[in-house]
Motif scaffolding. Structure first.
Motif, PDB file in Angstrom:
ATOM      1  N   UNK A   1      -2.339   9.503  -4.628  1.00  0.00           N
ATOM      2  CA  UNK A   1      -1.427   9.303  -5.762  1.00  0.00           C
ATOM      3  C   UNK A   1      -1.961  10.053  -6.972  1.00  0.00           C
ATOM      4  N   UNK A   2      -1.109  10.900  -7.557  1.00  0.00           N
ATOM      5  CA  UNK A   2      -1.494  11.604  -8.784  1.00  0.00           C
ATOM      6  C   UNK A   2      -1.155  10.783 -10.014  1.00  0.00           C
ATOM      7  N   UNK A   3       0.003  10.131  -9.982  1.00  0.00           N
ATOM      8  CA  UNK A   3       0.390   9.227 -11.059  1.00  0.00           C
ATOM      9  C   UNK A   3       1.199   9.875 -12.164  1.00  0.00           C
TER      10      UNK A   3
ATOM     11  N   UNK B   1      -1.433  -2.403  -1.208  1.00  0.00           N
ATOM     12  CA  UNK B   1      -1.334  -1.192  -0.395  1.00  0.00           C
ATOM     13  C   UNK B   1      -1.258   0.039  -1.293  1.00  0.00           C
ATOM     14  N   UNK B   2      -0.542  -0.081  -2.410  1.00  0.00           N
ATOM     15  CA  UNK B   2      -0.464   1.036  -3.348  1.00  0.00           C
ATOM     16  C   UNK B   2      -1.850   1.363  -3.903  1.00  0.00           C
ATOM     17  N   UNK B   3      -2.645   0.331  -4.186  1.00  0.00           N
ATOM     18  CA  UNK B   3      -4.014   0.548  -4.669  1.00  0.00           C
ATOM     19  C   UNK B   3      -4.851   1.246  -3.609  1.00  0.00           C
ATOM     20  N   UNK B   4      -4.656   0.901  -2.331  1.00  0.00           N
ATOM     21  CA  UNK B   4      -5.366   1.587  -1.257  1.00  0.00           C
ATOM     22  C   UNK B   4      -5.012   3.076  -1.235  1.00  0.00           C
ATOM     23  N   UNK B   5      -3.746   3.379  -1.491  1.00  0.00           N
ATOM     24  CA  UNK B   5      -3.318   4.789  -1.533  1.00  0.00           C
ATOM     25  C   UNK B   5      -3.948   5.519  -2.719  1.00  0.00           C
TER      26      UNK B   5
ATOM     27  N   UNK C   1       4.102   9.058  -1.881  1.00  0.00           N
ATOM     28  CA  UNK C   1       3.838   7.621  -1.811  1.00  0.00           C
ATOM     29  C   UNK C   1       4.842   6.881  -2.695  1.00  0.00           C
ATOM     30  N   UNK C   2       5.453   5.839  -2.151  1.00  0.00           N
ATOM     31  CA  UNK C   2       6.416   5.041  -2.913  1.00  0.00           C
ATOM     32  C   UNK C   2       5.658   4.219  -3.953  1.00  0.00           C
TER      33      UNK C   2
END
Length: 338
Positions: free
Chosen positions: A135-137, A125-129, A265-266
């Protein structure tokens, strides 16, 4: 002329759930965006080839997501709530006249699934975000909160050894005497602790004997005797007694969370024992976040945290990993985590 609505339940009706859920509805958008079909492959080895069909893995995780979004922690209340929401039913893939899974089925499935499966779902799910540009990172904010354990302070019991100290020492001495010559000198038990430590232990034990714990919190003196060194809850041994200034002691877990500052995003979340300090969990959180971002071709450069994470080891750890630590900047942290 005054109107009056008469209701007579129909035996047959023409109804389509999708036509009743607005296009801008959150759960409709989630249904159209979130593809969890990979769960069938990831959970295939957890099921046998015979027996009754289990709950659909996709439905199970969608129920958990609904519980998170609706802030519902009880499985029974979650099923009741979902059965009354047309948009949630549409998200779950159930028609209005279909029965949802039993709440006990949800509880059992949660216990049977390994933690690695939940982590795999989180990563995907994080990869989808990330792919969605959410996600800036480079900048992550870290904070923590106590999570109430499903256990009561009224149920804590005193930690006691299986046998008394005197009986244990006598048993050790008797066992060591076996096979020895009677003319040999007797076994001597040597105490290596300093005298001041022995006095403190004796005073603490006497205090416990003079103030037996009844109802926790019944008096200030008795409440002070409740600690993780002397008490535990047999129903949830992993729960720890913790307290915040101005609040009563409770059995809690320690939840650490990292959030990407771009869209909130978490990026990582973990649970630990509640009797630990924030600062001791920062290295693990930072390392996990950095590894997760690296897998998605993103680099962590700045980390925000409050003063509870401040110590020399953490500054050195972040510096060695080429991360700028902004620890103690409460204004920045409040802006990053609403």
């Amino acid at each position: 002329m005054q109107g009056r609505k008469d209701y007579t339940e129909k035996l047959f009706t023409s109804f389509q759930l999708s036509s009743r859920v607005p296009k801008e509805n959150l759960y409709r958008r989630l249904r159209e965006t979130l593809d969890l079909s990979f769960l069938y492959k990831d959970t295939k080895e957890l099921y046998g080839k015979t027996g009754n069909p289990s709950i659909d893995p996709v439905v199970f995780f969608k129920l958990l997501l609904t519980g998170y979004l609706e802030n519902i922690t009880s499985d029974r209340k979650l099923v009741e709530h979902c059965s009354m929401r047309m948009d949630v039913l549409y998200f779950l893939g159930f028609d209005i006249d279909e029965e949802l899974p039993w709440h006990s089925t949800i509880s059992r499935t949660r216990q049977l699934y390994p933690s690695s499966l939940f982590e795999t779902l989180f990563n995907k799910v994080f990869t989808l975000c990330v792919n969605g540009g959410m996600v800036s990172g480079h900048t992550q904010a870290v904070d923590s909160a106590p999570i109430k354990a499903n256990a009561s302070m009224e149920s804590v019991v005193l930690k006691v050894p299986a046998t008394s100290i005197d009986n244990h020492l006598k048993k050790v001495e008797d066992e060591n005497q076996e096979g020895k010559n009677k003319n040999d000198p007797p076994n001597l038990v040597q105490i290596t602790a300093p005298e001041h430590q022995l006095r403190r232990v004796k005073k603490h034990h006497q205090k416990l004997l003079d103030n037996p714990v009844g109802a926790p919190g019944a008096s200030h003196e008795k409440a002070q005797l409740l600690s993780n060194k002397t008490h535990y809850n047999p129903h949830d041994p992993d729960a720890r007694i913790s307290v915040k200034p101005g609040k009563a002691r409770k059995l809690n877990y320690h939840c650490s969370m990292a959030v990407d500052t771009a869209e909130g995003v978490i990026s990582h979340i973990q649970a630990d024992f509640a009797d630990g300090r924030d600062s001791q969990y920062l290295p693990t959180v930072a390392m996990q976040v950095q590894n997760r971002l690296k897998k998605n071709e993103l680099a962590l450069t700045d980390l925000l945290a409050d003063a509870g994470y401040s110590n020399g080891f953490n500054y050195k750890f972040l510096e060695q990993r080429n991360v700028q630590g902004w620890i103690g900047y409460s204004v920045l942290l409040d802006q990053a985590i609403p």
